[in-house]
Write a protein that holds these residues in place. Structure first.
Motif, PDB file in Angstrom:
ATOM      1  N   THR A 148       5.160   6.575   4.327  1.00  0.00           N
ATOM      2  CA  THR A 148       5.233   5.590   3.240  1.00  0.00           C
ATOM      3  C   THR A 148       6.594   4.906   3.286  1.00  0.00           C
ATOM      4  O   THR A 148       7.555   5.425   3.862  1.00  0.00           O
ATOM      5  N   TRP A 149       6.647   3.717   2.694  1.00  0.00           N
ATOM      6  CA  TRP A 149       7.843   2.888   2.780  1.00  0.00           C
ATOM      7  C   TRP A 149       9.088   3.535   2.187  1.00  0.00           C
ATOM      8  O   TRP A 149      10.209   3.262   2.627  1.00  0.00           O
ATOM      9  N   ASP A 150       8.929   4.412   1.209  1.00  0.00           N
ATOM     10  CA  ASP A 150      10.095   5.056   0.599  1.00  0.00           C
ATOM     11  C   ASP A 150      10.815   5.992   1.569  1.00  0.00           C
ATOM     12  O   ASP A 150      11.939   6.418   1.316  1.00  0.00           O
ATOM     13  N   ASP A 163       1.869   1.436  -0.641  1.00  0.00           N
ATOM     14  CA  ASP A 163       2.955   2.338  -0.262  1.00  0.00           C
ATOM     15  C   ASP A 163       2.952   2.726   1.206  1.00  0.00           C
ATOM     16  O   ASP A 163       3.989   3.031   1.774  1.00  0.00           O
TER      17      ASP A 163
END
Length: 192
Positions: free
Chosen positions: A103-105, A149
């Motif tokens: 996910t991008w986080d 996400d």
């Protein structure tokens, strides 16, 4: 009975007409051993009959590494949504599950790292994965079109499997005896 089972499994064939590999039979024996251990722990039986059975010798080592030319042919044969996944695997050595669940986080494009948390890795150990410039470039383009996400999506949904597309790309590129997991071998070889 367990030894008879092992002999029977060695004679059997899978859906491709091949006998199971020793590692497959060993995993089955490990499961059986765990079932009997559970029975002992719950006072249902007094001994584990698998305890004294020797596991089969495993020789499942694969050492298939693509040449740079083969990799470029494979990449060109991949559908557009699969190319970033293959590129990431080739340069980072990440496992397919780690890539698809990304996910991008967990992506830091400025510092050039992906952070994998323990629950996402096979070894249950977190790690930071450095990104090759080519991967940073493709992730930057994906982030511009970000939907949700997950990093790797197809038609707005997270990609959950790539087997058919990857196998078709290998066939189209004329690459034989190559599995997605072999991209890890390619990454390590390239690092060396």
């Amino acid at each position: 009975m367990i030894e008879e089972y092992i002999a029977q499994r060695k004679r059997s064939t899978n859906k491709h007409g091949r006998p199971p590999k020793p590692a497959t039979i060993n995993r089955e024996l490990a499961f059986l051993k765990r079932v009997f251990s559970w029975g002992i722990e719950n006072r249902m039986i007094s001994s584990n009959p698998v305890k004294h059975i020797k596991l089969l010798k495993e020789n499942n080592v694969r050492d298939r590494v693509l040449t740079p030319e083969e990799f470029e042919k494979l990449l060109a044969a991949c559908p557009a949504h699969l190319q970033p996944i293959v590129l990431t695997a080739y340069y980072t050595g990440m496992r397919l599950g780690e890539i698809l669940s990304l996910t991008w986080d967990r992506v830091d494009l400025e510092k050039g790292f992906v952070t994998l948390t323990p629950e996402l890795t096979k070894t249950n150990e977190g790690r930071r994965v450095p990104l090759h410039q080519r991967v940073i470039d493709v992730l930057t383009k994906l982030k511009e079109k970000k939907v949700g996400d997950h990093v790797y999506t197809y038609r707005g949904e997270p990609i959950t499997t790539i087997r058919k597309g990857f196998n078709n790309a290998c066939a189209d590129a004329g690459i034989e005896d190559f599995r997605f997991h072999d991209l890890r071998h390619c990454a390590v070889t390239n690092w060396i």
